[in-house]
Every structure is written in C-alpha cells, then in structure tokens.
Design a protein around this motif. Sequence first.
Motif, PDB file in Angstrom:
ATOM      1  N   HIS A  89      -7.687  16.356  -5.190  1.00 32.96           N
ATOM      2  CA  HIS A  89      -7.191  17.108  -4.031  1.00 32.96           C
ATOM      3  C   HIS A  89      -7.351  16.343  -2.720  1.00 32.96           C
ATOM      4  O   HIS A  89      -7.247  16.914  -1.654  1.00 32.96           O
ATOM      5  CB  HIS A  89      -7.885  18.472  -3.887  1.00 32.96           C
ATOM      6  CG  HIS A  89      -7.997  19.207  -5.169  1.00 32.96           C
ATOM      7  ND1 HIS A  89      -6.885  19.623  -5.871  1.00 32.96           N
ATOM      8  CD2 HIS A  89      -9.061  19.578  -5.900  1.00 32.96           C
ATOM      9  CE1 HIS A  89      -7.280  20.222  -6.976  1.00 32.96           C
ATOM     10  NE2 HIS A  89      -8.606  20.200  -7.022  1.00 32.96           N
ATOM     11  N   PHE A  90      -7.649  15.076  -2.804  1.00 30.09           N
ATOM     12  CA  PHE A  90      -7.836  14.338  -1.560  1.00 30.09           C
ATOM     13  C   PHE A  90      -7.034  13.046  -1.561  1.00 30.09           C
ATOM     14  O   PHE A  90      -6.243  12.802  -0.657  1.00 30.09           O
ATOM     15  CB  PHE A  90      -9.325  14.045  -1.340  1.00 30.09           C
ATOM     16  CG  PHE A  90      -9.599  13.376  -0.035  1.00 30.09           C
ATOM     17  CD1 PHE A  90      -9.571  14.098   1.151  1.00 30.09           C
ATOM     18  CD2 PHE A  90      -9.866  12.022   0.031  1.00 30.09           C
ATOM     19  CE1 PHE A  90      -9.810  13.473   2.372  1.00 30.09           C
ATOM     20  CE2 PHE A  90     -10.114  11.393   1.249  1.00 30.09           C
ATOM     21  CZ  PHE A  90     -10.081  12.129   2.412  1.00 30.09           C
ATOM     22  N   ILE A 123     -10.570   4.854   3.050  1.00 31.07           N
ATOM     23  CA  ILE A 123      -9.739   5.930   2.523  1.00 31.07           C
ATOM     24  C   ILE A 123      -8.288   5.452   2.586  1.00 31.07           C
ATOM     25  O   ILE A 123      -7.824   5.001   3.627  1.00 31.07           O
ATOM     26  CB  ILE A 123      -9.947   7.225   3.340  1.00 31.07           C
ATOM     27  CG1 ILE A 123     -11.369   7.747   3.114  1.00 31.07           C
ATOM     28  CG2 ILE A 123      -8.908   8.272   2.953  1.00 31.07           C
ATOM     29  CD1 ILE A 123     -11.760   8.871   4.027  1.00 31.07           C
ATOM     30  N   SER A 159      -5.421   7.255   1.422  1.00 28.76           N
ATOM     31  CA  SER A 159      -4.362   8.264   1.493  1.00 28.76           C
ATOM     32  C   SER A 159      -3.609   8.182   2.818  1.00 28.76           C
ATOM     33  O   SER A 159      -4.126   8.549   3.861  1.00 28.76           O
ATOM     34  CB  SER A 159      -4.932   9.663   1.294  1.00 28.76           C
ATOM     35  OG  SER A 159      -6.324   9.598   1.185  1.00 28.76           O
ATOM     36  N   LYS A 178      -2.309  11.550   4.662  1.00 27.99           N
ATOM     37  CA  LYS A 178      -3.297  12.449   5.247  1.00 27.99           C
ATOM     38  C   LYS A 178      -3.659  11.953   6.644  1.00 27.99           C
ATOM     39  O   LYS A 178      -4.022  10.804   6.830  1.00 27.99           O
ATOM     40  CB  LYS A 178      -4.551  12.442   4.367  1.00 27.99           C
ATOM     41  CG  LYS A 178      -5.265  13.751   4.381  1.00 27.99           C
ATOM     42  CD  LYS A 178      -6.224  13.801   3.203  1.00 27.99           C
ATOM     43  CE  LYS A 178      -6.544  15.198   2.818  1.00 27.99           C
ATOM     44  NZ  LYS A 178      -5.818  15.857   1.826  1.00 27.99           N
ATOM     45  N   LYS A 191      -5.856  11.037   9.340  1.00 23.23           N
ATOM     46  CA  LYS A 191      -7.276  10.740   9.258  1.00 23.23           C
ATOM     47  C   LYS A 191      -8.063  11.525  10.305  1.00 23.23           C
ATOM     48  O   LYS A 191      -7.804  11.450  11.490  1.00 23.23           O
ATOM     49  CB  LYS A 191      -7.508   9.231   9.425  1.00 23.23           C
ATOM     50  CG  LYS A 191      -7.159   8.484   8.151  1.00 23.23           C
ATOM     51  CD  LYS A 191      -7.582   7.037   8.219  1.00 23.23           C
ATOM     52  CE  LYS A 191      -7.305   6.344   6.882  1.00 23.23           C
ATOM     53  NZ  LYS A 191      -7.609   4.914   6.950  1.00 23.23           N
ATOM     54  N   TYR A 204     -16.047  15.898  10.848  1.00 25.95           N
ATOM     55  CA  TYR A 204     -16.123  16.947   9.843  1.00 25.95           C
ATOM     56  C   TYR A 204     -17.399  17.746  10.063  1.00 25.95           C
ATOM     57  O   TYR A 204     -18.417  17.186  10.469  1.00 25.95           O
ATOM     58  CB  TYR A 204     -16.185  16.346   8.437  1.00 25.95           C
ATOM     59  CG  TYR A 204     -14.903  15.702   7.963  1.00 25.95           C
ATOM     60  CD1 TYR A 204     -14.042  16.389   7.119  1.00 25.95           C
ATOM     61  CD2 TYR A 204     -14.572  14.415   8.353  1.00 25.95           C
ATOM     62  CE1 TYR A 204     -12.870  15.794   6.667  1.00 25.95           C
ATOM     63  CE2 TYR A 204     -13.409  13.819   7.916  1.00 25.95           C
ATOM     64  CZ  TYR A 204     -12.560  14.510   7.079  1.00 25.95           C
ATOM     65  OH  TYR A 204     -11.402  13.922   6.635  1.00 25.95           O
ATOM     66  N   ALA A 259     -15.444  11.198   5.162  1.00 31.97           N
ATOM     67  CA  ALA A 259     -14.890  12.541   4.963  1.00 31.97           C
ATOM     68  C   ALA A 259     -15.858  13.454   4.226  1.00 31.97           C
ATOM     69  O   ALA A 259     -16.722  12.995   3.475  1.00 31.97           O
ATOM     70  CB  ALA A 259     -13.576  12.449   4.175  1.00 31.97           C
ATOM     71  N   ILE A 306     -15.335  16.609   1.660  1.00 28.71           N
ATOM     72  CA  ILE A 306     -14.199  17.147   0.898  1.00 28.71           C
ATOM     73  C   ILE A 306     -14.613  18.311   0.012  1.00 28.71           C
ATOM     74  O   ILE A 306     -15.041  18.110  -1.128  1.00 28.71           O
ATOM     75  CB  ILE A 306     -13.579  16.036   0.015  1.00 28.71           C
ATOM     76  CG1 ILE A 306     -13.355  14.771   0.861  1.00 28.71           C
ATOM     77  CG2 ILE A 306     -12.277  16.496  -0.613  1.00 28.71           C
ATOM     78  CD1 ILE A 306     -13.267  13.514   0.039  1.00 28.71           C
TER      79      ILE A 306
END
Length: 159
Positions: free
Chosen positions: A23-24, A46, A48, A51, A53, A57, A155, A157
């Motif tokens: 899911h990430f 990372i 992805s 997404k 960035k 968090y 991150a 998650i």
Amino acid sequence: MKERCPICGEESDLQFLPYNIPHFGDAIMFVAVCPSCGYRSTDVRILSENKAKQRRYELVVSSVQDLNVRVIRSTFGRIEIPELGVTVDPKEGDSFISTVEGVLKRVERVVKMLNRDAVGDKKKRAEQTLVKIEEIKAGKASMTLILEDPTGNSAIIPD
Ligand SMILES: [Zn+2]
C-alpha cells in the motif's frame, strides 16, 4: 559498486536491497559493511514517484497494533517522541526500515546505556522513561511519534 569506508578508508561493497512496502510502494536500502573495521553504513530512498513526498509524519501510538506500523528513516530523518523526552537526530550512515516497535527498542537501548552511567535525577529520569516504554509496549500508555525529513525519504506507513 565500491565505496570508501569513512572510518578506515578501506573499500567496501555497496549493496542495493529493494523493498516493496504494501500500500505504499518501493524503497531501496543501501548497505555498505567495511570488511576491514566492520563499520556499517546505510541509507534509504523512497522510489514511489506517484506519491507526493511528505516531509512530516505524526502518529499517535496507543495500542499494541500500532507497534507494527512501518517506519522508514533515511539518514536525514529526525525522530521525536515528546512523551518520552526523546529526540533522535539524523546521522550519516544510520537509516532503517523498521516498525514502531523497532524504533522503541532502539530508544530503549540508548536509554539503558545512559542509565548505566547516570546518577541522581538523571538516573531517576532514565528509569521513568524505561517504565514508560514498557507501558507503551504493553498498550497501557500512549505516545506520539513525529518523523521529519526535508528530503521526503522517511515515512510512517499505517496499514
Ligand atoms: Zn572501515
């Protein structure tokens, strides 16, 4: 790929370990272990692209389930747990892909080390922190995990 050890200057092999996080998306871990002095250096990116960035968090950890939440910390990631009075500053060569529990274990290790040499009020504070960590691990107390990284390569998650 070769990299020079920052401690002794010996050449070590740089390994790339790919990770897929459900899911990430994808992340890649860079690991170099010096064959001469054993110095270990890690970093994480990372990958992805789709997404946006995120740079900050925040997660409230209040149950045993929350301990399984994934945490990625790049070498630029700064961790703060206000309830424990703990800050983990970014450090070159020190990154990880772990869980909230893994982060707590690292903090516990450091506090235990400090506790060994501490006296008086400092010792009392360290011991209170260790008790609080035990309560959090048992789901009896809560804490806030704050993770900040200007590069967006860290991150938190949740599943
Ligand atoms: Zn070395």
